[in-house]
Write a protein that holds these residues in place. Structure first.
Motif, PDB file in Angstrom:
ATOM      1  N   ASP A  28       4.186  -4.965  -5.474  1.00 19.24           N
ATOM      2  CA  ASP A  28       2.726  -5.004  -5.555  1.00 19.24           C
ATOM      3  C   ASP A  28       2.097  -4.825  -4.184  1.00 19.24           C
ATOM      4  OD1 ASP A  28       3.013  -5.424  -8.226  1.00 19.24           O
ATOM      5  OD2 ASP A  28       2.424  -7.518  -8.205  1.00 19.24           O
TER       6      ASP A  28
ATOM      7  N   SER B   5      -0.345  -1.901  -2.990  1.00 22.32           N
ATOM      8  CA  SER B   5      -1.664  -2.533  -3.075  1.00 22.32           C
ATOM      9  C   SER B   5      -2.782  -1.609  -2.616  1.00 22.32           C
ATOM     10  CB  SER B   5      -1.686  -3.825  -2.244  1.00 22.32           C
ATOM     11  OG  SER B   5      -1.422  -3.553  -0.871  1.00 22.32           O
TER      12      SER B   5
ATOM     13  N   TRP C 291       2.836  -0.174 -13.034  1.00 23.64           N
ATOM     14  CA  TRP C 291       2.585  -1.065 -11.908  1.00 23.64           C
ATOM     15  C   TRP C 291       1.332  -1.896 -12.083  1.00 23.64           C
ATOM     16  CZ3 TRP C 291      -1.704  -0.477  -8.636  1.00 23.64           C
ATOM     17  CH2 TRP C 291      -1.714  -1.329  -7.535  1.00 23.64           C
TER      18      TRP C 291
ATOM     19  N   SER D  91       1.770  -5.334 -13.539  1.00 23.65           N
ATOM     20  CA  SER D  91       2.443  -6.227 -12.610  1.00 23.65           C
ATOM     21  C   SER D  91       1.480  -6.725 -11.557  1.00 23.65           C
ATOM     22  CB  SER D  91       3.613  -5.493 -11.943  1.00 23.65           C
ATOM     23  OG  SER D  91       4.199  -6.290 -10.942  1.00 23.65           O
ATOM     24  N   LEU D  92       0.675  -5.832 -11.025  1.00 22.30           N
ATOM     25  CA  LEU D  92      -0.270  -6.206  -9.984  1.00 22.30           C
ATOM     26  C   LEU D  92      -1.226  -7.283 -10.472  1.00 22.30           C
ATOM     27  CD1 LEU D  92      -1.436  -5.559  -7.123  1.00 22.30           C
ATOM     28  CD2 LEU D  92      -2.994  -4.001  -8.260  1.00 22.30           C
TER      29      LEU D  92
END
Length: 220
Positions: free
Chosen positions: A131, A135, A177, A180-181
């Motif tokens: 992450d 980001s 993703w 998950s973030l």
């Protein structure tokens, strides 16, 4: 805390050989300052630590993830498909010089390899690393545009005809993703969470026009 001091503090947990530690740091600094590193440089590491510091109390092994950050891009060749494997092997060889526990070295090795595909991991801390690494995709539009320009410079040897399809393929991992973030780095205060989710929605809107719907795994 600057990067060098951060590296020093974690190394001193395992070795008092300051000459060795200094040499290890100089190698990290040199590799991340190579010509052609417009994004994958020391600033990228700094930004990753800014993200991770915000959720430090949720990370199980902060020492391991710290070394993973320092070494995950130590080998970076935009023409190579084995950067992560080489970086992981490089990390192992350097961490062994510090007499670090094999369990930690193994964790670092596996975390670095995970940055190749950025798939959601069964390992708790690995998701935090992934992450933090991506980001940038949740930043404000101006910062994100700056990132895309820097990445384009790193791949300047590719003509648009080849580069754009490659970036579309990369962007497809965003769908996996994103979930998950939201459950890791975004688990901060409400203001930051709302701000980043808004930014993520902007990226999502762009990705919809980059990738054909049947090529995307739309997990949310």
């Amino acid at each position: 805390m600057d990067l060098k001091e951060r590296f020093l503090q974690h190394c001193l947990k395992f070795s008092e050989n300051r000459n060795l530690i200094e040499n290890l740091w100089l190698k990290i600094e040199k590799k991340h300052s190579e010509k052609g590193r417009f994004y994958h440089n020391l600033d990228h590491l700094e930004n990753m630590f800014l993200e991770l510091e915000a959720v430090k109390d949720q990370i199980l092994n902060y020492t391991a993830i710290t070394f993973s950050v320092f070494y995950h891009d130590i080998i970076y060749d935009a023409t190579s498909r084995s950067n992560e494997e080489k970086s992981a092997e490089f990390a192992v060889s350097r961490l062994e010089e510090l007499n670090i526990d094999q369990a930690i070295i193994k964790e670092v090795f596996e975390q670095i390899l995970a940055t190749k595909t950025h798939q959601i991991s069964n390992h708790h801390d690995t998701n935090y690393l992934l992450d933090a690494d991506l980001s940038i995709l949740g930043k404000d539009p101006e910062t994100y545009r700056d990132y895309t320009k820097k990445i384009r410079k790193e791949y300047s040897f590719y003509p648009d005809l080849l580069y754009k399809p490659g970036r579309k393929k990369f962007s497809s991992i965003f769908w996996n993703w994103k979930a998950s973030l939201k459950r890791t780095i975004l688990n901060q205060n409400t203001k930051n969470r709302q701000k980043k989710i808004f930014n993520l929605s902007l990226i999502t809107y762009k990705v919809r026009f980059w990738i054909k719907p049947n090529c995307v795994n739309k997990k949310t």
